[in-house]
Write an enzyme that holds these catalytic residues in place. Structure first.
Site, PDB file in Angstrom:
ATOM      1  N   ARG A  60      27.644  27.435  12.319  1.00  0.00           N
ATOM      2  CA  ARG A  60      27.011  27.697  11.015  1.00  0.00           C
ATOM      3  C   ARG A  60      26.821  26.401  10.216  1.00  0.00           C
ATOM      4  O   ARG A  60      26.965  26.391   8.989  1.00  0.00           O
ATOM      5  CB  ARG A  60      27.851  28.680  10.182  1.00  0.00           C
TER       6      ARG A  60
ATOM      7  N   SER B 267      26.644  38.080   6.855  1.00  0.00           N
ATOM      8  CA  SER B 267      28.036  37.646   6.599  1.00  0.00           C
ATOM      9  C   SER B 267      28.046  36.737   5.375  1.00  0.00           C
ATOM     10  O   SER B 267      27.314  35.749   5.346  1.00  0.00           O
ATOM     11  CB  SER B 267      28.574  36.833   7.776  1.00  0.00           C
TER      12      SER B 267
ATOM     13  N   GLU C 200      29.421  31.340   3.574  1.00  0.00           N
ATOM     14  CA  GLU C 200      28.394  30.984   4.568  1.00  0.00           C
ATOM     15  C   GLU C 200      27.030  30.944   3.889  1.00  0.00           C
ATOM     16  O   GLU C 200      26.156  30.144   4.236  1.00  0.00           O
ATOM     17  CB  GLU C 200      28.401  32.029   5.699  1.00  0.00           C
TER      18      GLU C 200
HETATM   19  P1  FAD Z   1      16.460  31.110   3.373  1.00  0.00           P
HETATM   20  O1  FAD Z   1      17.471  32.072   2.879  1.00  0.00           O
HETATM   21  O2  FAD Z   1      15.109  31.146   2.752  1.00  0.00           O
HETATM   22  O3  FAD Z   1      17.060  29.641   3.259  1.00  0.00           O
HETATM   23  C1  FAD Z   1      18.357  29.350   3.734  1.00  0.00           C
HETATM   24  C2  FAD Z   1      18.624  27.851   3.545  1.00  0.00           C
HETATM   25  O4  FAD Z   1      17.741  27.091   4.357  1.00  0.00           O
HETATM   26  C3  FAD Z   1      18.361  27.367   2.109  1.00  0.00           C
HETATM   27  O5  FAD Z   1      19.254  26.328   1.837  1.00  0.00           O
HETATM   28  C4  FAD Z   1      16.922  26.843   2.161  1.00  0.00           C
HETATM   29  O6  FAD Z   1      16.657  25.870   1.179  1.00  0.00           O
HETATM   30  C5  FAD Z   1      16.889  26.246   3.561  1.00  0.00           C
HETATM   31  N1  FAD Z   1      15.560  26.318   4.190  1.00  0.00           N
HETATM   32  C6  FAD Z   1      14.852  27.423   4.510  1.00  0.00           C
HETATM   33  N2  FAD Z   1      13.714  27.094   5.146  1.00  0.00           N
HETATM   34  C7  FAD Z   1      13.695  25.742   5.218  1.00  0.00           C
HETATM   35  C8  FAD Z   1      12.774  24.784   5.756  1.00  0.00           C
HETATM   36  N3  FAD Z   1      11.622  25.140   6.334  1.00  0.00           N
HETATM   37  N4  FAD Z   1      13.071  23.486   5.634  1.00  0.00           N
HETATM   38  C9  FAD Z   1      14.207  23.073   5.038  1.00  0.00           C
HETATM   39  N5  FAD Z   1      15.126  23.937   4.521  1.00  0.00           N
HETATM   40  C10 FAD Z   1      14.867  25.235   4.622  1.00  0.00           C
HETATM   41  N6  FAD Z   1      22.590  34.414  10.336  1.00  0.00           N
HETATM   42  C11 FAD Z   1      23.100  34.098  11.546  1.00  0.00           C
HETATM   43  O7  FAD Z   1      23.262  32.914  11.869  1.00  0.00           O
HETATM   44  N7  FAD Z   1      23.462  35.064  12.425  1.00  0.00           N
HETATM   45  C12 FAD Z   1      23.315  36.372  12.153  1.00  0.00           C
HETATM   46  O8  FAD Z   1      23.636  37.215  12.993  1.00  0.00           O
HETATM   47  C13 FAD Z   1      22.773  36.744  10.891  1.00  0.00           C
HETATM   48  N8  FAD Z   1      22.645  38.039  10.559  1.00  0.00           N
HETATM   49  C14 FAD Z   1      22.131  38.376   9.344  1.00  0.00           C
HETATM   50  C15 FAD Z   1      21.990  39.734   9.030  1.00  0.00           C
HETATM   51  C16 FAD Z   1      21.458  40.122   7.809  1.00  0.00           C
HETATM   52  C17 FAD Z   1      21.300  41.580   7.501  1.00  0.00           C
HETATM   53  C18 FAD Z   1      21.042  39.136   6.883  1.00  0.00           C
HETATM   54  C19 FAD Z   1      20.422  39.550   5.572  1.00  0.00           C
HETATM   55  C20 FAD Z   1      21.201  37.782   7.172  1.00  0.00           C
HETATM   56  C21 FAD Z   1      21.745  37.390   8.401  1.00  0.00           C
HETATM   57  N9  FAD Z   1      21.935  36.040   8.752  1.00  0.00           N
HETATM   58  C22 FAD Z   1      22.416  35.705   9.992  1.00  0.00           C
HETATM   59  C23 FAD Z   1      21.613  34.979   7.788  1.00  0.00           C
HETATM   60  C24 FAD Z   1      20.126  34.555   7.787  1.00  0.00           C
HETATM   61  O9  FAD Z   1      19.321  35.531   8.383  1.00  0.00           O
HETATM   62  C25 FAD Z   1      19.905  33.229   8.500  1.00  0.00           C
HETATM   63  O10 FAD Z   1      20.692  32.220   7.919  1.00  0.00           O
HETATM   64  C26 FAD Z   1      18.446  32.794   8.483  1.00  0.00           C
HETATM   65  O11 FAD Z   1      18.261  31.663   9.307  1.00  0.00           O
HETATM   66  C27 FAD Z   1      17.959  32.461   7.067  1.00  0.00           C
HETATM   67  O12 FAD Z   1      16.553  32.322   7.129  1.00  0.00           O
HETATM   68  P2  FAD Z   1      15.659  32.370   5.818  1.00  0.00           P
HETATM   69  O13 FAD Z   1      14.293  31.957   6.219  1.00  0.00           O
HETATM   70  O14 FAD Z   1      15.794  33.665   5.156  1.00  0.00           O
HETATM   71  O15 FAD Z   1      16.327  31.226   4.960  1.00  0.00           O
HETATM   72  N1  EPU Z   2      36.171  43.334  12.096  1.00  0.00           N
HETATM   73  C1  EPU Z   2      37.024  44.150  11.395  1.00  0.00           C
HETATM   74  N2  EPU Z   2      36.558  44.736  10.265  1.00  0.00           N
HETATM   75  C2  EPU Z   2      35.308  44.553   9.807  1.00  0.00           C
HETATM   76  C3  EPU Z   2      34.442  43.709  10.505  1.00  0.00           C
HETATM   77  C4  EPU Z   2      34.895  43.101  11.665  1.00  0.00           C
HETATM   78  O1  EPU Z   2      38.159  44.359  11.794  1.00  0.00           O
HETATM   79  O2  EPU Z   2      34.967  45.132   8.761  1.00  0.00           O
HETATM   80  C5  EPU Z   2      36.652  42.730  13.357  1.00  0.00           C
HETATM   81  C6  EPU Z   2      36.460  43.694  14.530  1.00  0.00           C
HETATM   82  O3  EPU Z   2      37.569  43.570  15.376  1.00  0.00           O
HETATM   83  C7  EPU Z   2      35.224  43.164  15.217  1.00  0.00           C
HETATM   84  C8  EPU Z   2      35.344  41.664  14.965  1.00  0.00           C
HETATM   85  O4  EPU Z   2      35.914  41.574  13.653  1.00  0.00           O
HETATM   86  O5  EPU Z   2      35.222  43.453  16.587  1.00  0.00           O
HETATM   87  C9  EPU Z   2      34.034  40.905  15.018  1.00  0.00           C
HETATM   88  O6  EPU Z   2      33.065  41.588  14.226  1.00  0.00           O
HETATM   89  P1  EPU Z   2      31.506  41.420  14.526  1.00  0.00           P
HETATM   90  O7  EPU Z   2      31.230  41.594  15.975  1.00  0.00           O
HETATM   91  O8  EPU Z   2      30.760  42.288  13.575  1.00  0.00           O
HETATM   92  O9  EPU Z   2      31.228  39.890  14.216  1.00  0.00           O
HETATM   93  P2  EPU Z   2      31.655  38.952  12.992  1.00  0.00           P
HETATM   94  O10 EPU Z   2      32.589  37.926  13.512  1.00  0.00           O
HETATM   95  O11 EPU Z   2      32.094  39.760  11.841  1.00  0.00           O
HETATM   96  C10 EPU Z   2      29.807  37.212  13.471  1.00  0.00           C
HETATM   97  C11 EPU Z   2      28.721  36.505  12.690  1.00  0.00           C
HETATM   98  C12 EPU Z   2      27.520  37.401  12.530  1.00  0.00           C
HETATM   99  C13 EPU Z   2      26.988  37.749  13.911  1.00  0.00           C
HETATM  100  C14 EPU Z   2      28.098  38.475  14.691  1.00  0.00           C
HETATM  101  C15 EPU Z   2      27.701  38.737  16.117  1.00  0.00           C
HETATM  102  C16 EPU Z   2      29.815  34.901  11.274  1.00  0.00           C
HETATM  103  C17 EPU Z   2      30.210  34.524   9.892  1.00  0.00           C
HETATM  104  N3  EPU Z   2      29.224  36.093  11.409  1.00  0.00           N
HETATM  105  O12 EPU Z   2      30.237  38.292  12.657  1.00  0.00           O
HETATM  106  O13 EPU Z   2      26.514  36.675  11.830  1.00  0.00           O
HETATM  107  O14 EPU Z   2      25.847  38.574  13.831  1.00  0.00           O
HETATM  108  O15 EPU Z   2      29.281  37.641  14.716  1.00  0.00           O
HETATM  109  O16 EPU Z   2      27.730  37.552  16.838  1.00  0.00           O
HETATM  110  O17 EPU Z   2      30.025  34.110  12.200  1.00  0.00           O
HETATM  111  C18 EPU Z   2      25.636  36.167   9.695  1.00  0.00           C
HETATM  112  O18 EPU Z   2      25.881  34.985   9.937  1.00  0.00           O
HETATM  113  O19 EPU Z   2      25.083  36.529   8.625  1.00  0.00           O
HETATM  114  C19 EPU Z   2      25.989  37.196  10.674  1.00  0.00           C
HETATM  115  C20 EPU Z   2      25.780  38.492  10.472  1.00  0.00           C
END
Ligand code: FAD
Ligand code: EPU
Length: 341
Positions: free
Chosen positions: A167, A241, A337
């Protein structure tokens, strides 16, 4: 709207997935990289504070933004070169990430199927080195092109120069707010290498009745898992997250494990222990608990949600209470994050 129009006092409510009703002093949409350059060379000095916006799915506006929001909407995907094993694919920053994943699946190119359904745009993907289900962007990344926000000059950042980590990248540290990412280039596989290391994928594939999966099956499995626990921002405000999963030393982990044998943790390649922050937050009693218009999601305690109408300040105050209670109970300091603006 043309790229040259700069709007004033613009609402960001529909442009951030928390749905926070913040405004920016100025707002501009960029559809071509040369228009960004033009803006930067002519008159951008009047806007000392600049924020690049993609899909707004990883930011939380703590208040109105006093500078200019530069919304990147550039489009385009192309295969730069290919051989028997790999295709080098370049995608513009304004492409929706999941649409890009689907495009790659349509070309039968593997490598990012585990990153299906991550919200946001391509240009933000390197910022925090997006990751999910055993894969991170860095695993397929080769280089990106960026534009210096000071003078509009272009620069290539190689894999090493991006300094990717969990991240994290140079764009969250030393080069924060210095560049607009214009495009990214990935090396994708023609000979698919499936990653089913994340237990939930195998379980979902077997639930789906898939015996010999391909990249599209992995994508569908990931989509199903995500839909089963992550709230859809179209229905309930969130940014995924809210905190990172913290990493602690093995010695401290052993202490915690003695007190909490059921703690959820994984060993990292550096020998540190990564703790599931969702588990820590759930154990502190926050899961599914609503306080006014904010709370931690009932199916994933790591996700801070806006039930509607919460301000950025209210969301941050709630996050701070969660940080405090996890620190008190486990001695671990959670790190945000999401980018707080
Ligand atoms: P923004 O929110 O618009 O920007 C994020 C940051 O990047 C800001 O600092 C912005 O200034 C900068 N930025 C954006 N575009 C540019 C550019 N072109 N050039 C320079 N800087 C830029 N993230 C994960 O890693 N794994 C996940 O599984 C995951 N699951 C998610 C689930 C949900 C439901 C949600 C809502 C979010 C999740 N995220 C996850 C977080 C998010 O989707 C990612 O971080 C994604 O890459 C953000 O993209 P964005 O275009 O919305 O960025
Ligand atoms: N867990 C709990 N309670 C909860 C949630 C999770 O006990 O409410 C425990 C469970 O044991 C579960 C484990 O945590 O099995 C892991 O949970 P999960 O698979 O949902 O993944 P996470 O570690 O919570 C991370 C990333 C996610 C990504 C998933 C899948 C981070 C901060 N988050 O979540 O990324 O989608 O793994 O790889 O690393 C994001 O960055 O926005 C994001 C959603």
């Amino acid at each position: 709207m043309t790229t040259s129009s700069i709007l004033e006092n613009y609402s960001l409510k529909t442009l951030n997935t928390f749905g926070v009703d913040a405004r920016c002093r100025y707002y501009i949409e960029i559809h071509q990289p040369q228009d960004l350059k033009k803006f930067l060379l002519n008159g951008s000095k009047s806007y000392p504070q600049k924020l690049i916006l993609g899909g707004g799915s990883n930011m939380l506006f703590s208040s109105d933004y006093p500078g200019i929001v530069i919304h990147i909407k550039t489009k385009g995907i192309e295969i730069l070169s290919e051989d028997d094993n790999y295709a080098y694919v370049k995608a513009s920053s304004g492409e929706v990430w999941h649409d890009f994943v689907l495009w790659c699946l349509d070309q039968n190119l593997g490598g990012i199927e585990n990153l299906s359904l991550i919200p946001g745009c391509v240009g933000a993907a390197p910022i925090q080195n997006i990751g999910a289900y055993g894969v991170e962007l860095k695993d397929v990344f080769t280089e990106l092109e960026a534009m210096d926000l000071e003078d509009g000059s272009r620069r290539i950042f190689t894999y090493d120069e991006c300094r990717f980590a969990y991240r994290d990248s140079i764009f969250k540290g030393e080069e924060k707010n210095h560049y607009a990412i214009i495009s990214i280039t990935l090396r994708l596989n023609k000979q698919h290498v499936l990653n089913t290391s994340y237990g939930a994928i195998e379980e979902e594939l077997s639930r789906m009745g898939v015996k010999s999966p391909g990249i599209r099956d992995i994508s569908n499995a990931v989509i199903n898992i995500r839909k089963s626990k992550l709230p859809d921002p179209a229905e309930i405000g969130n940014a995924g997250s809210f905190f990172k999963n913290p990493e602690i030393a093995e010695s401290y982990f052993e202490e915690l494990k003695a007190k909490h044998p059921e703690i959820v943790a994984y060993k990292t390649s550096t020998g540190m222990i990564k703790i599931a922050a969702g588990w820590l937050i759930e154990k502190c009693g926050w899961k599914g608990i609503r306080s006014g218009q904010v709370g931690m999601h009932a199916k994933q305690a790591l996700v801070l949600v806006n039930y509607g109408g919460a301000s950025g300040e209210e969301l941050i105050m709630h996050a701070d209470k969660v940080i405090e209670s996890v620190h008190e109970k486990f001695g671990i300091l959670l790190e945000k994050e999401v980018n707080v603006i």
